[in-house]
Each structure stands twice: as structure tokens, then as C-alpha cells.
Design an enzyme around this catalytic site. Structure first.
Site, PDB file in Angstrom:
ATOM      1  N   HIS A 141       5.033  -7.832  -0.139  1.00 52.20           N
ATOM      2  CA  HIS A 141       4.229  -8.927  -0.563  1.00 52.20           C
ATOM      3  C   HIS A 141       4.729  -9.287  -2.212  1.00 52.20           C
ATOM      4  O   HIS A 141       5.110  -8.088  -3.116  1.00 52.20           O
ATOM      5  CB  HIS A 141       2.562  -9.160  -0.882  1.00 52.20           C
ATOM      6  CG  HIS A 141       2.022  -9.178   0.082  1.00 52.20           C
ATOM      7  ND1 HIS A 141       1.571  -9.839   1.102  1.00 52.20           N
ATOM      8  CD2 HIS A 141       1.809  -8.086   1.341  1.00 52.20           C
ATOM      9  CE1 HIS A 141       0.395  -9.819   2.045  1.00 52.20           C
ATOM     10  NE2 HIS A 141       0.941  -8.632   2.222  1.00 52.20           N
ATOM     11  N   SER A 176       8.304   3.641   4.478  1.00 54.53           N
ATOM     12  CA  SER A 176       9.546   3.291   3.975  1.00 54.53           C
ATOM     13  C   SER A 176       9.333   4.032   2.206  1.00 54.53           C
ATOM     14  O   SER A 176       8.287   3.893   1.649  1.00 54.53           O
ATOM     15  CB  SER A 176      10.842   2.039   4.346  1.00 54.53           C
ATOM     16  OG  SER A 176      12.209   2.776   3.519  1.00 54.53           O
ATOM     17  N   ASP A 202       0.946  -0.929   0.123  1.00 59.36           N
ATOM     18  CA  ASP A 202       0.148   0.280  -0.169  1.00 59.36           C
ATOM     19  C   ASP A 202       0.227   1.526  -0.359  1.00 59.36           C
ATOM     20  O   ASP A 202       1.847   1.438   0.907  1.00 59.36           O
ATOM     21  CB  ASP A 202      -0.509  -0.318   1.150  1.00 59.36           C
ATOM     22  CG  ASP A 202      -2.019  -1.256   1.506  1.00 59.36           C
ATOM     23  OD1 ASP A 202      -1.803  -1.902   0.060  1.00 59.36           O
ATOM     24  OD2 ASP A 202      -2.970  -1.299   2.424  1.00 59.36           O
TER      25      ASP A 202
END
Length: 269
Positions: free
Chosen positions: A135, A237, A77
């Protein structure tokens, strides 16, 4: 050790400390309210035992992902701060500020520099309020992991616009990956207050430590499935993805917020 690393280590100690329940509930609630976190896919904030637990929260509701085998999904995200095609070996940190993919990937990837020149790239910025797990963007094999110690400058838009070679100077972990014989890289960039970058498949990696030398982990057959959780940032980050030339066609996502599972690119025909 650079001052940014020292600050990040102290913040990391605070974030992982488990305060008495009533204090922790207050801290968690204040953090959620202050940053405006959307917790609809997660557990109630009161259930997290520390700020680290809250930062690295798992999805409580499974996320639907684009299952098209010919597409790449967003690993995080995040906000797409830059994307496009490399000009020779140059890509953009932010508009008007270039850096070298060779310097970011280090000489340990030298055999593949020719493949990624004029390839494609995309930068994913995770703010402190985003879901912090990363992911797999497709089914792939990991050939090697490279841990590069470095500084921990902030990676928000303000610093991207003023700190030259930020992604080259900051600590990072590089994954060299192949999908159906094609090459791509995922670069996980550390930042101020990122206590650690964790990789589920390689527990030996220890970031934000006193390490000064590059460490390389090589794999003969490490298969990763699309959507598999690779690990997490302990605070927000950046992830940079770089694909070899003529591998993918990027979706038009510059300046947009994306969700893990959303299509970001399709394999070129």
C-alpha cells in the site's frame, strides 16, 4: 535464465492452478495450518480458488491506518530487517553486509543519486505467511516505474546473511516518488517462488518472465493516496524504502514486526 527463475515459474504455475474444490480446500487448509496464518482479517480459507488467491488475499475487514499527514505508514505487514541512514550511498542488506543504492536503483535514477546519499532507508521482509499486498505509505506522485529483470534468490534471513548484493542481483521494480517536492523510492524485490509482482496502476509490468532488458514507464501526473493498494506479491518478498537526506525521522523498529497502516517515519521539521 537462472535456475531460481525456472523454479519460481514452475511453482507459479502450481500456485495459480485451480484444483477441484475438495482438493483445493485441503491444500488451502494445510497451508494455513502449516504456516500458522492468522486469518481473522480475511475470508475463510475454503473460499480461495487457488493458492495464488490465498497468497494475494484482500483484507475482509478494513485496516485502521495512521492518518497523520506528516507521517509515513508501513506499506506492508512485514519484519524490519534493517533500517537507518545511508553512509554516502551505502545501505545495509543485513548487519555487516553493505551494498550500493546506485546499483540497486540503476543508472536510470542517476539524476537523483546526490539527493539520496546520506538519506534514510528501511527494509521490509514479507514472509510466506504475511499479508502480501502493498500500500501507499503517504500521498505521493509516481514519476517513473523501472522494471529490472534479474535472479530470484530467496530473501529470508539465511540468504540475506550469505548472498552478497542480493537486492542488486534479484529482479526488482523501482518506483520513483515525490511527496511535497521531496524524493523517495520504493523498491519491490522479487524472490524464489514469487510468481509475479503485480502493480494495479501499471498492468504492462510482467515480472518473472523471459525479459532481459530494463523497462521504464514514465508518468506526468500519477497521484496516489495514502493507504491505496499498489499491488501484491505472489508469495513473500521484500520492499526497500529509501528517502532523500533530511526528509524523515525513522521510528525505532529494527527487528520488529510491523503492520500495514502503522507509523514507520515522520517528516523532519
Amino acid at each position: 535464465m537462472h535456475i531460481t527463475n525456472i523454479i519460481s515459474q514452475y511453482f507459479g504455475k502450481f500456485a495459480k492452478f485451480e484444483f477441484p474444490l475438495f482438493i483445493q480446500k485441503f491444500i488451502n487448509g494445510a497451508y494455513v495450518k502449516f504456516l500458522g496464518l492468522n486469518m481473522s482479517e480475511f475470508r475463510n480459507p475454503k473460499f480461495y480458488k487457488s493458492l495464488n488467491d490465498l497468497f494475494t488475499r484482500e483484507l475482509a475487514i478494513p485496516r485502521e491506518i495512521d492518518k497523520d499527514k506528516d507521517c509515513f505508514i508501513s506499506p506492508t505487514d512485514s519484519l524490519i530487517t534493517q533500517c537507518g541512514n545511508l553512509e554516502d550511498d551505502l545501505l545495509l542488506q543485513i548487519k555487516g553486509m553493505e551494498y550500493s543504492v546506485e546499483e540497486m536503483l540503476t543508472y536510470n535514477c542517476a539524476n537523483n543519486f546526490a539527493k539520496v546519499k546520506n538519506g534514510s532507508y528501511m527494509n521490509f521482509y514479507l514472509s510466506p505467511k504475511d499479508y502480501h499486498r502493498y500500500h501507499a505509505p503517504c500521498d505521493f506522485k509516481i514519476n517513473k516505474l523501472i522494471h529490472v529483470p534479474g535472479k530470484l534468490y530467496p530473501v529470508n534471513l539465511k540468504y540475506l546473511n550469505k548472498q552478497i548484493d542480493l537486492f542488486v542481483e534479484n529482479e526488482r521494480v523501482i518506483l520513483e516518488c515525490t511527496h511535497e517536492g521531496k524524493l523517495f523510492y520504493m523498491v519491490f524485490v522479487g524472490a524464489l517462488n514469487v510468481g509475479q509482482m503485480v502493480f494495479n496502476f501499471e498492468p504492462k509490468v510482467e515480472t518473472n518472465s523471459d525479459a532481459k532488458e530494463i523497462k521504464i514507464y514514465e508518468y506526468e501526473s500519477l497521484d496516489i493516496k495514502k493507504g491505496q493498494c499498489l499491488g501484491y506479491f505472489k508469495m513473500g518478498s521484500t520492499v526497500v524504502m529509501v528517502w532523500e537526506k533530511d526528509f524523515v525521522q525513522l521510528e525505532k523498529l529494527l527487528g520488529q514486526n510491523v503492520k500495514y497502516g502503522q507509523r514507520i517515519a515522520k517528516k523532519s521539521i
